[in-house]
Scaffold this active site. Structure first.
Site, PDB file in Angstrom:
ATOM      1  N   ASP A   1      -0.885 -33.685 111.996  1.00  0.00           N
ATOM      2  CA  ASP A   1      -1.134 -33.361 110.584  1.00  0.00           C
ATOM      3  C   ASP A   1      -0.503 -31.995 110.306  1.00  0.00           C
ATOM      4  O   ASP A   1      -0.111 -31.284 111.238  1.00  0.00           O
ATOM      5  CB  ASP A   1      -2.644 -33.332 110.277  1.00  0.00           C
TER       6      ASP A   1
ATOM      7  N   CYS B   1      -5.370 -38.114 101.193  1.00  0.00           N
ATOM      8  CA  CYS B   1      -4.922 -36.922 101.925  1.00  0.00           C
ATOM      9  C   CYS B   1      -6.066 -36.627 102.887  1.00  0.00           C
ATOM     10  O   CYS B   1      -7.232 -36.535 102.461  1.00  0.00           O
ATOM     11  CB  CYS B   1      -4.700 -35.744 100.987  1.00  0.00           C
ATOM     12  N   THR B   2      -5.752 -36.503 104.163  1.00  0.00           N
ATOM     13  CA  THR B   2      -6.820 -36.398 105.164  1.00  0.00           C
ATOM     14  C   THR B   2      -7.616 -35.091 105.037  1.00  0.00           C
ATOM     15  O   THR B   2      -8.743 -35.015 105.515  1.00  0.00           O
ATOM     16  CB  THR B   2      -6.249 -36.540 106.579  1.00  0.00           C
TER      17      THR B   2
ATOM     18  N   TYR C   1       2.276 -29.729 103.595  1.00  0.00           N
ATOM     19  CA  TYR C   1       3.387 -30.683 103.544  1.00  0.00           C
ATOM     20  C   TYR C   1       3.592 -31.218 102.121  1.00  0.00           C
ATOM     21  O   TYR C   1       4.695 -31.525 101.717  1.00  0.00           O
ATOM     22  CB  TYR C   1       3.095 -31.881 104.452  1.00  0.00           C
ATOM     23  N   GLY C   2       2.490 -31.352 101.407  1.00  0.00           N
ATOM     24  CA  GLY C   2       2.546 -31.988 100.088  1.00  0.00           C
ATOM     25  C   GLY C   2       3.383 -31.237  99.066  1.00  0.00           C
ATOM     26  O   GLY C   2       3.773 -31.789  98.039  1.00  0.00           O
TER      27      GLY C   2
ATOM     28  N   CYS D   1      -1.989 -37.990 108.593  1.00  0.00           N
ATOM     29  CA  CYS D   1      -1.552 -37.260 107.403  1.00  0.00           C
ATOM     30  C   CYS D   1      -0.869 -38.273 106.495  1.00  0.00           C
ATOM     31  O   CYS D   1       0.121 -38.902 106.908  1.00  0.00           O
ATOM     32  CB  CYS D   1      -0.570 -36.170 107.825  1.00  0.00           C
ATOM     33  N   ASN D   2      -1.397 -38.453 105.313  1.00  0.00           N
ATOM     34  CA  ASN D   2      -0.813 -39.433 104.391  1.00  0.00           C
ATOM     35  C   ASN D   2       0.595 -39.027 103.973  1.00  0.00           C
ATOM     36  O   ASN D   2       1.489 -39.853 103.856  1.00  0.00           O
ATOM     37  CB  ASN D   2      -1.680 -39.573 103.144  1.00  0.00           C
TER      38      ASN D   2
HETATM   39  N1  DGL Z   1      -3.398 -33.819 105.300  1.00  0.00           N
HETATM   40  C1  DGL Z   1      -2.195 -34.178 104.652  1.00  0.00           C
HETATM   41  C2  DGL Z   1      -2.246 -35.554 104.018  1.00  0.00           C
HETATM   42  O1  DGL Z   1      -3.007 -36.382 104.458  1.00  0.00           O
HETATM   43  C3  DGL Z   1      -1.411 -33.204 103.848  1.00  0.00           C
HETATM   44  C4  DGL Z   1      -1.895 -31.923 103.315  1.00  0.00           C
HETATM   45  C5  DGL Z   1      -0.719 -31.008 103.035  1.00  0.00           C
HETATM   46  O2  DGL Z   1      -0.234 -30.420 104.004  1.00  0.00           O
HETATM   47  O3  DGL Z   1      -0.259 -30.927 101.886  1.00  0.00           O
HETATM   48  O4  DGL Z   1      -1.514 -35.856 103.118  1.00  0.00           O
END
Ligand code: DGL
Length: 267
Positions: A9, A177-178, A41-42, A72-73
């Site tokens: 993640d 989003c996890t 990441y988003g 992580c989605n």
């Molecule tokens: N936990 C991540 C997800 O499931 C992303 C969160 C991020 O880094 O923006 O999308």
């Protein structure tokens, strides 16, 4: 032989997926990579997330994992369909599986900006004929990643943000989003009529089909790694069964560059 499962993640979110998985399969060793140097990441370009994901997968494969969960989605939207050295499971399929197991007709998906613009859930749920609203909530993701969710007053802030999204009566809220796993109780309070779907049950069903409980007598180990400041994860004081937990700061660059050199020599 004990098997090892890797998790990836951008930060703290995937931990909410890892814990129930390791509790369901106590005989598995776990290795978790939080790419906190690149979180969130988003808010990154898709090609940056894809590049980081590929590196993290390579590092886990080098460390000998038998399978990988992209917990992580956002990163899951960037997964290749095939061609990895070990089985790699993203979060989209488990979430779809959980939605298909529910009766939900009108769904709210809480996600990152990149997941929302990828259109992945909009088109996935079209097939199931559910009515779907996908909302990006970067503020709440930052709220988790900065660990502000552990402060008093967090619930009030989270519920206030969620109230602004509540335009309909939803049958289910998907934690797309996890990171939102850490806010589950607040989300539940804000949408009391809705089922909360995280994909964890679907994921455990998928893993159950892949794993046999051969080593059930031994409890696995857990290694938590971060590309950022490992003390953030350490301060969560995690406990996962009786596992001994080790912590390590890593660099995806060093380890994946090494592995590339290794691969060239071997071929
Ligand atoms: N936990 C991540 C997800 O499931 C992303 C969160 C991020 O880094 O923006 O999308």
């Amino acid at each position: 032989m004990m098997k090892t499962i890797g998790f990836i993640d951008s930060g703290l979110g995937g931990i909410t997926i890892m814990i129930p998985v390791l509790e369901s399969f106590p005989f598995l060793n776990g290795v978790y990579i939080a790419d906190q140097m690149y979180a969130p990441y988003g808010e990154k370009a898709s090609k940056t997330v894809r590049m980081r994901l590929e590196k993290a997968i390579e590092v886990l494969v080098n460390r000998g994992v038998d399978m990988i969960v992209v917990a992580c989605n956002t990163a899951s939207t960037q997964l290749r369909k095939s061609g990895y050295d070990v089985p790699v499971i993203g979060m989209i399929k488990p979430i779809m599986d959980d939605v298909n197991h529910s009766e939900a007709k009108h769904i709210l998906v809480l996600s990152t900006r990149l997941t929302s613009t990828s259109g992945i859930y909009q088109s996935a749920f079209e097939e199931t004929r559910t009515k779907t609203d996908v909302k990006a909530c970067p503020t709440l993701i930052e709220h988790v990643e900065s660990q502000a969710f552990m402060n008093p007053g967090s619930s009030r802030f989270v519920r206030h943000r969620l109230k602004r999204l509540k335009r309909h009566r939803y049958d289910a809220v998907v934690l797309g989003c996890t990171h939102f796993g850490w806010l589950k109780d607040d989300i539940n309070e804000a949408f009391p009529e809705a089922d909360i779907i995280s994909g964890t049950d679907g994921l455990i069903r998928i893993l159950r089909r892949m794993l046999k409980k051969k080593d059930a007598a031994h409890e696995g180990t857990l290694l938590m790694c971060s590309t950022g400041d490992i003390s953030a994860i350490r301060s969560l004081a995690l406990s996962v069964g009786n596992r001994t937990i080790r912590y390590e700061t890593i660099s995806l660059e060093d380890e994946s560059v090494e592995s590339k050199g290794q691969k060239q020599e071997d071929s």
